[in-house]
Design a protein around this motif. Structure first.
Motif, PDB file in Angstrom:
ATOM      1  N   ASP A 167       0.778  -1.195  -0.198  1.00 24.20           N
ATOM      2  CA  ASP A 167       0.073  -0.018   0.149  1.00 24.20           C
ATOM      3  C   ASP A 167       0.950   1.172   0.112  1.00 24.20           C
ATOM      4  O   ASP A 167       2.056   1.174   0.416  1.00 24.20           O
ATOM      5  N   LYS A 168       0.120   2.411  -0.386  1.00 23.95           N
ATOM      6  CA  LYS A 168       1.008   3.631  -0.484  1.00 23.95           C
ATOM      7  C   LYS A 168      -0.024   4.642  -0.238  1.00 23.95           C
ATOM      8  O   LYS A 168      -1.138   4.823  -0.621  1.00 23.95           O
ATOM      9  N   GLN A 169       0.259   5.438   0.851  1.00 27.02           N
ATOM     10  CA  GLN A 169      -0.427   6.848   1.225  1.00 27.02           C
ATOM     11  C   GLN A 169      -0.162   7.999   0.189  1.00 27.02           C
ATOM     12  O   GLN A 169       1.028   8.137   0.014  1.00 27.02           O
ATOM     13  N   VAL A 170      -1.238   8.497  -0.446  1.00 28.26           N
ATOM     14  CA  VAL A 170      -1.158   9.481  -1.367  1.00 28.26           C
ATOM     15  C   VAL A 170      -1.741  10.835  -0.783  1.00 28.26           C
ATOM     16  O   VAL A 170      -2.600  10.689   0.018  1.00 28.26           O
ATOM     17  N   THR A 171      -1.480  11.753  -1.262  1.00 26.90           N
ATOM     18  CA  THR A 171      -2.139  13.157  -0.974  1.00 26.90           C
ATOM     19  C   THR A 171      -3.343  13.503  -1.698  1.00 26.90           C
ATOM     20  O   THR A 171      -4.393  14.118  -0.910  1.00 26.90           O
ATOM     21  N   GLY A 226       2.476   0.396  -9.948  1.00 25.94           N
ATOM     22  CA  GLY A 226       3.848   0.257  -9.583  1.00 25.94           C
ATOM     23  C   GLY A 226       4.384  -0.815  -8.416  1.00 25.94           C
ATOM     24  O   GLY A 226       5.256  -1.578  -8.292  1.00 25.94           O
ATOM     25  N   LEU A 227       3.318  -0.950  -7.411  1.00 29.21           N
ATOM     26  CA  LEU A 227       3.341  -1.544  -6.499  1.00 29.21           C
ATOM     27  C   LEU A 227       3.083  -3.126  -6.685  1.00 29.21           C
ATOM     28  O   LEU A 227       3.515  -4.015  -5.892  1.00 29.21           O
ATOM     29  N   MET A 228       2.352  -3.394  -7.804  1.00 26.33           N
ATOM     30  CA  MET A 228       2.065  -4.813  -8.036  1.00 26.33           C
ATOM     31  C   MET A 228       3.331  -5.228  -8.887  1.00 26.33           C
ATOM     32  O   MET A 228       3.500  -5.108  -9.938  1.00 26.33           O
ATOM     33  N   ILE A 235      -4.136   2.185  -2.591  1.00 23.67           N
ATOM     34  CA  ILE A 235      -3.458   3.595  -2.296  1.00 23.67           C
ATOM     35  C   ILE A 235      -4.608   3.945  -1.530  1.00 23.67           C
ATOM     36  O   ILE A 235      -5.717   3.848  -1.613  1.00 23.67           O
ATOM     37  N   HIS A 236      -4.408   5.030  -0.517  1.00 24.33           N
ATOM     38  CA  HIS A 236      -5.272   5.412   0.470  1.00 24.33           C
ATOM     39  C   HIS A 236      -4.687   6.952   0.785  1.00 24.33           C
ATOM     40  O   HIS A 236      -3.501   7.197   0.744  1.00 24.33           O
ATOM     41  N   LYS A 237      -5.676   7.627   1.624  1.00 28.87           N
ATOM     42  CA  LYS A 237      -5.349   8.931   2.058  1.00 28.87           C
ATOM     43  C   LYS A 237      -5.030   9.050   3.331  1.00 28.87           C
ATOM     44  O   LYS A 237      -5.408   8.023   4.100  1.00 28.87           O
TER      45      LYS A 237
END
Length: 172
Positions: A35-39, A51-53, A170-172
């Motif tokens: 997972d990745k936190q995004v703004t 890209g994480l996959m 992807i999450h905030k």
């Protein structure tokens, strides 16, 4: 109609596995989904999610539209996605009646009421496997006096998240 109901039930179970990631590994530990936190949910966020996959081949100078990657988001997140992506969001009219929002960076975006607000799951169908215990069972019943036939259908299966290389969040 019964076949449609069984199909929809199986899809709902698979969606629940994708959106909640409740599976465990062979030692009983929860499976860690990349997972990745995004703004913001913008073009870069979707590119980072793909890209994480690790198992999805991303080829330069290739058409990424037919890679089978999809994203599932909450209906409340659609406004922000459309606002941030402006002209980058592509539409395919044939999908519009099925909760389809658009396509960005080769990712088809769909909405689901069971998705969590502020969290988008990006995946391919290779992430989830259906383990079918039995084929379709059919039982029939007839009331001769009323001339009424009834059929009962059942299928037993378990969806499981079997490959975390084909899913990202992807999450905030």
């Amino acid at each position: 109609h019964q076949a449609d109901d069984m199909y929809n039930t199986m899809n709902a179970m698979g969606m629940n596995v994708l959106l909640n990631g409740t599976d465990v590994d062979d030692q009983g530990q929860p499976i860690a989904i990349p997972d990745k936190q995004v703004t913001a949910f913008d073009f870069g966020a979707f590119v980072d999610g793909v890209g994480l996959m690790t198992a999805v081949p991303v080829k330069e100078n290739a058409d990424q539209k037919d890679m089978g990657i999809f994203a599932i988001c909450h209906p409340d997140d659609v406004k922000e996605i459309r606002k941030n992506l402006l002209n980058t969001l592509e539409y395919v009219q044939a999908y519009a009646s099925r909760g389809y929002v658009g396509t960005v960076a080769g990712v088809n975006i769909y909405t689901s009421a069971i998705a969590t607000k502020g969290k988008i799951v990006i995946a391919t169908s290779d992430a989830v496997t259906y383990f079918v215990k039995t084929g379709t069972k059919v039982e029939q019943d007839r009331d001769a006096d009323l001339r009424k036939n009834r059929a009962f259908f059942g299928k037993y299966s378990v969806p499981a998240l079997t490959d975390v290389n084909y899913i990202a969040i992807i999450h905030k």
